[in-house]
Design a protein around this motif. Structure first.
Motif, mmCIF file in Angstrom:
data_model
loop_
_atom_site.group_PDB
_atom_site.id
_atom_site.type_symbol
_atom_site.label_atom_id
_atom_site.label_comp_id
_atom_site.label_asym_id
_atom_site.label_seq_id
_atom_site.Cartn_x
_atom_site.Cartn_y
_atom_site.Cartn_z
ATOM 1 N N LEU A 180 65.218 -19.004 3.483
ATOM 2 C CA LEU A 180 66.501 -18.475 3.104
ATOM 3 C C LEU A 180 67.129 -19.505 2.273
ATOM 4 N N ALA A 181 66.659 -20.340 1.417
ATOM 5 C CA ALA A 181 67.048 -21.145 0.299
ATOM 6 C C ALA A 181 67.242 -20.444 -0.944
ATOM 7 N N LEU A 182 66.376 -19.136 -0.898
ATOM 8 C CA LEU A 182 66.691 -18.183 -1.872
ATOM 9 C C LEU A 182 67.325 -17.092 -1.409
ATOM 10 N N PRO A 183 68.490 -16.736 -1.732
ATOM 11 C CA PRO A 183 69.416 -15.797 -1.377
ATOM 12 C C PRO A 183 68.923 -14.500 -1.756
ATOM 13 N N LEU A 184 68.990 -13.758 -0.921
ATOM 14 C CA LEU A 184 68.653 -12.137 -1.134
ATOM 15 C C LEU A 184 69.409 -11.465 -2.202
ATOM 16 N N ALA A 185 70.605 -11.773 -2.437
ATOM 17 C CA ALA A 185 71.415 -11.314 -3.370
ATOM 18 C C ALA A 185 70.943 -11.542 -4.912
ATOM 19 N N GLN A 186 70.265 -12.435 -5.022
ATOM 20 C CA GLN A 186 69.816 -12.902 -6.398
ATOM 21 C C GLN A 186 68.754 -12.323 -6.959
ATOM 22 N N PHE A 187 68.200 -11.254 -6.277
ATOM 23 C CA PHE A 187 67.137 -10.437 -6.862
ATOM 24 C C PHE A 187 67.285 -8.873 -6.314
ATOM 25 N N THR A 188 66.792 -7.865 -6.885
ATOM 26 C CA THR A 188 67.088 -6.599 -6.876
ATOM 27 C C THR A 188 65.506 -5.872 -6.692
ATOM 28 N N PHE A 189 65.489 -5.240 -5.734
ATOM 29 C CA PHE A 189 64.119 -4.139 -5.851
ATOM 30 C C PHE A 189 64.813 -2.763 -6.263
ATOM 31 N N HIS A 190 63.712 -2.153 -7.013
ATOM 32 C CA HIS A 190 63.761 -0.832 -7.471
ATOM 33 C C HIS A 190 62.795 0.131 -6.966
ATOM 34 N N LEU A 191 63.191 1.159 -6.252
ATOM 35 C CA LEU A 191 62.550 2.054 -5.452
ATOM 36 C C LEU A 191 62.585 3.470 -5.790
ATOM 37 N N SER A 192 63.239 3.726 -6.713
ATOM 38 C CA SER A 192 63.393 5.312 -7.288
ATOM 39 C C SER A 192 62.132 5.824 -7.639
ATOM 40 N N THR A 193 61.456 5.213 -8.090
ATOM 41 C CA THR A 193 60.037 5.703 -8.706
ATOM 42 C C THR A 193 58.868 4.633 -8.453
ATOM 43 N N PRO A 195 55.893 2.375 -9.569
ATOM 44 C CA PRO A 195 55.440 1.209 -8.025
ATOM 45 C C PRO A 195 56.823 0.587 -7.805
ATOM 46 N N ILE A 196 56.904 -0.327 -6.923
ATOM 47 C CA ILE A 196 58.098 -0.892 -6.435
ATOM 48 C C ILE A 196 58.108 -2.039 -7.567
ATOM 49 N N THR A 197 59.256 -2.241 -8.120
ATOM 50 C CA THR A 197 59.343 -3.476 -9.111
ATOM 51 C C THR A 197 60.684 -4.306 -8.530
ATOM 52 N N ILE A 198 61.031 -5.334 -9.290
ATOM 53 C CA ILE A 198 62.146 -6.346 -8.967
ATOM 54 C C ILE A 198 62.732 -6.809 -10.370
ATOM 55 N N SER A 199 63.737 -7.136 -10.176
ATOM 56 C CA SER A 199 64.569 -7.859 -11.335
ATOM 57 C C SER A 199 65.380 -9.014 -10.540
ATOM 58 N N PHE A 200 65.531 -9.915 -11.329
ATOM 59 C CA PHE A 200 66.178 -11.383 -11.144
ATOM 60 C C PHE A 200 67.651 -11.469 -11.673
ATOM 61 N N GLY A 201 68.428 -12.085 -10.878
ATOM 62 C CA GLY A 201 69.727 -12.775 -11.262
ATOM 63 C C GLY A 201 69.301 -13.865 -12.190
ATOM 64 N N PRO A 202 70.486 -14.478 -12.833
ATOM 65 C CA PRO A 202 70.536 -15.411 -13.635
ATOM 66 C C PRO A 202 69.897 -16.975 -12.926
ATOM 67 N N GLU A 203 70.209 -16.866 -11.764
ATOM 68 C CA GLU A 203 69.780 -18.028 -10.848
ATOM 69 C C GLU A 203 68.280 -18.082 -10.693
ATOM 70 N N ILE A 204 67.582 -17.062 -10.922
ATOM 71 C CA ILE A 204 66.258 -17.248 -10.650
ATOM 72 C C ILE A 204 65.410 -17.270 -11.835
ATOM 73 N N ASP A 205 64.550 -18.202 -12.139
ATOM 74 C CA ASP A 205 63.779 -18.283 -12.852
ATOM 75 C C ASP A 205 62.151 -17.774 -12.720
ATOM 76 N N ASP A 206 61.890 -16.421 -12.873
ATOM 77 C CA ASP A 206 60.949 -15.840 -12.398
ATOM 78 C C ASP A 206 60.522 -14.585 -13.470
ATOM 79 N N ASN A 207 59.168 -14.179 -13.445
ATOM 80 C CA ASN A 207 58.979 -13.063 -14.320
ATOM 81 C C ASN A 207 58.751 -11.771 -13.525
ATOM 82 N N PRO A 208 59.462 -10.833 -13.494
ATOM 83 C CA PRO A 208 59.149 -9.483 -12.728
ATOM 84 C C PRO A 208 57.412 -9.023 -12.904
#
Length: 245
Positions: A180-193, A195-208
């Protein structure tokens, strides 16, 4: 128990073990699983107040040990584990074994264990009837986009979508090894179509594009999610096992 043909298959697949504790209640069987645990694990087992939780703990630890011993020529009793700074269990480096990554999750009715060769992996399973007010939790912890998507749905669809977001988020956090050191609000899942994808807020240095996500309803009231950091590779297939190794 050890099968030398299994480890090479982890190069190109994820193996997922799905166990129902209600199918493993024979006293001799459970005692055999208890005998595999370390002294520290047996002490933890004794601290549980309720028999149901003791049973779940024994099966969870035995599942990890027996699963790992199916892929490596090491007795289930001889596995040792370390924890990272956030508490995620890892195979002890002192064992000097080839790379093997695992993650485990449990809820009332199911225990799951996911295994890969060397890729970061997280798994989460949840009972979808256990939360009384899912929207109140979502409004507090989910990303703004996920919250809006939930509110846009008909009320009868919100519970299922809530647990889609919840299990995916938990799986991703566990794959990152940060809890839980990584808050859920800092990333977003996209489920409308798919495959499932993810996007990140500016706090997270990661590659979707590094991430693969899978989701499965394993019963009418249980949802499972897998997060796999497969980098530039193609999506890996999931091989399901429903018996104790």
């Amino acid at each position: 128990m050890f099968d030398p043909t299994l480890y090479p298959t982890l190069q190109d697949a994820v193996h997922l073990y799905i166990i129902q504790p209600s199918q493993h209640t024979d006293p001799k069987e459970v005692q055999g699983y208890l005998s595999l645990l370390s002294e520290q694990e047996r002490e933890r087992h004794q601290r549980y107040k309720f028999d149901k939780h003791k049973h779940q703990f024994v099966l969870t630890r035995a599942l990890i040990r027996r699963t790992l011993s199916s892929y490596m020529d090491l007795s289930p009793k001889d596995w040792r584990f370390d924890q990272n700074e956030y508490g995620r269990p890892e195979i002890a480096e002192s064992l000097g074994l080839p790379p093997l990554r695992f993650n485990v999750s449990h809820t009332d009715g199911y225990i799951v264990c996911a295994l890969t060769k060397e890729l970061d992996i997280g798994v989460d399973v949840e009972g979808t009837l256990r939360v009384k007010e899912p929207m109140s939790i979502a409004d507090r912890f989910f990303s703004p986009h996920e919250i809006q998507c939930l509110h846009d749905l008909p009320e009868e669809q919100r519970r299922h979508r809530f647990f889609q977001y919840w299990t995916l988020g938990e799986a991703y956090i566990k794959a990152k090894g940060m809890g839980l050191a990584l808050p859920l609000a800092q990333f977003t899942f996209h489920l409308s179509t798919p495959p499932i994808t993810i996007s990140f807020g500016p706090e997270i240095d990661d590659n979707p594009s590094d991430w693969q996500f899978e989701q499965l309803a394993i019963s009418d009231a249980h949802l499972l999610a897998i997060a796999l950091k497969r980098g530039g590779r193609k999506n890996l297939p999931i091989i399901y096992h429903t018996t104790f190794p």
